[in-house]
Design an enzyme around this catalytic site. Structure first.
Site, PDB file in Angstrom:
ATOM      1  N   SER A 140       0.859  -1.200   0.000  1.00 42.71           N
ATOM      2  CA  SER A 140       0.000   0.000   0.000  1.00 42.71           C
ATOM      3  C   SER A 140       0.889   1.243   0.000  1.00 42.71           C
ATOM      4  CB  SER A 140      -0.868   0.011   1.257  1.00 42.71           C
ATOM      5  OG  SER A 140      -1.435   1.285   1.467  1.00 42.71           O
ATOM      6  N   TYR A 153      -2.030  -0.762  10.303  1.00 42.71           N
ATOM      7  CA  TYR A 153      -2.118  -1.215   8.902  1.00 42.71           C
ATOM      8  C   TYR A 153      -0.924  -0.691   8.094  1.00 42.71           C
ATOM      9  CZ  TYR A 153      -3.702  -1.475   4.042  1.00 42.71           C
ATOM     10  OH  TYR A 153      -3.771  -1.702   2.687  1.00 42.71           O
TER      11      TYR A 153
END
Ligand SMILES: NC(=O)c1ccc[n+]([C@@H]2O[C@H](COP(=O)([O-])OP(=O)(O)OC[C@H]3O[C@@H](n4cnc5c(N)ncnc54)[C@H](OP(=O)(O)O)[C@@H]3O)[C@@H](O)[C@H]2O)c1
Length: 246
Positions: A140, A153
């Site tokens: 990501s 995350y």
């Protein structure tokens, strides 16, 4: 039996993983579709592709991780491509430190880091036998910028990026290891946080060079590229419409 390449894509009953399974299949690969929970959607996708099987299993469970890889070998006798796409998050504003407790950290690392590690270690003995094997980890943009659904995350994806680089040093020349860092991609990922989705989508559409959010197919195309990019390993390819330069 066909001698076409075999690709295992974790977390491929939905969103980006499903698009990767469709794209690699369209390129002639035989694919193994996986999810932990949504078995019906996974089976439906596998049934819609020319040569594909579905295997249920949670990548964070060590026994299940071995079972997923073994199912690919049982079905096709070889493995050429592993895409570690299965991921988990919690939507917690970055300033809310209390909410990002130890359980959240463990849950996210279990899937995003240990899951990828377990699939990789189970797959490597089989990938070593392939002519040109490749691992692609779906990371990501939040791994490298102060953004993302939560701090645990983002940190888990930073760990995945460094795992990618370290594995590349150890698994060459037979196995290349790369990652993709998508920006905002339109998938069911945001179903539980529509306000995050809408705010981010509007900002990206107004402010980034390519003036739109990503599609699962944008990421799938980049995965296909990395499975073919014979002189690329240890890289993290950004697929974010140019968000990272503004
Ligand atoms: N969408 C974005 O904007 C975006 C941006 C950057 C990176 N990513 C990354 O892209 C990947 C895919 O996300 P997505 O947006 O496509 O989300 P999604 O549509 O929610 O799909 C997630 C997939 O992973 C599966 N999964 C979740 N936990 C799993 C586990 N423990 N074991 C096996 N499968 C599991 C889900 O199925 P079940 O839950 O039914 O098991 C589903 O098939 C993730 O790694 C995510 O971090 C997404």
């Amino acid at each position: 039996m066909s001698d076409s390449r075999v690709a295992l894509i974790t977390g491929s009953s939905s969103g980006i993983g499903a698009a990767i399974a469709r794209r690699l299949s369209a390129d002639g690969m035989r694919v193994v579709v996986n999810s932990a929970r949504s078995a019906e959607a996974g089976k439906e996708l596998a049934a819609s592709l020319p040569e594909a099987v579905y295997v249920q299993g949670d990548v964070s469970d060590p026994d299940a991780a071995r079972h997923i890889v073994q199912a690919a070998i049982d079905a096709y006798g070889r493995l050429d491509v592993l895409v570690n796409n299965a991921g988990a998050t919690r939507f917690i504003p970055l300033q809310d430190l209390e909410a990002a407790d130890a359980t959240v950290w463990r849950d996210l690392f279990d899937v995003n880091v240990f899951g990828a590690w377990q699939l990789t270690t189970a797959a490597v003995p089989h990938l070593r036998k392939a002519e040109a094997a490749s691992i692609v980890n779906i990371s990501s943009v939040s791994a490298a910028r102060a953004m993302g659904s939560s701090i645990p995350y983002a940190v888990s994806k930073a760990a995945l990026n460094h795992m990618t680089r370290l594995l590349a040093t150890q698994l060459g020349p037979n196995i290349r290891v790369n990652a993709i860092a998508p920006g905002l991609v339109d998938t069911p990922w945001y179903d539980e946080a529509p306000e995050v989705w809408e705010g981010s989508r509007d900002w990206i559409t107004a402010n980034t060079p390519l003036r739109r959010v990503g599609t699962p197919e944008d990421v799938a195309e980049a995965v296909l590229y990395l499975t073919r990019a014979a002189y690329t390993t240890g890289d993290v390819l950004t697929v974010d419409g140019g968000r990272h330069v503004v």
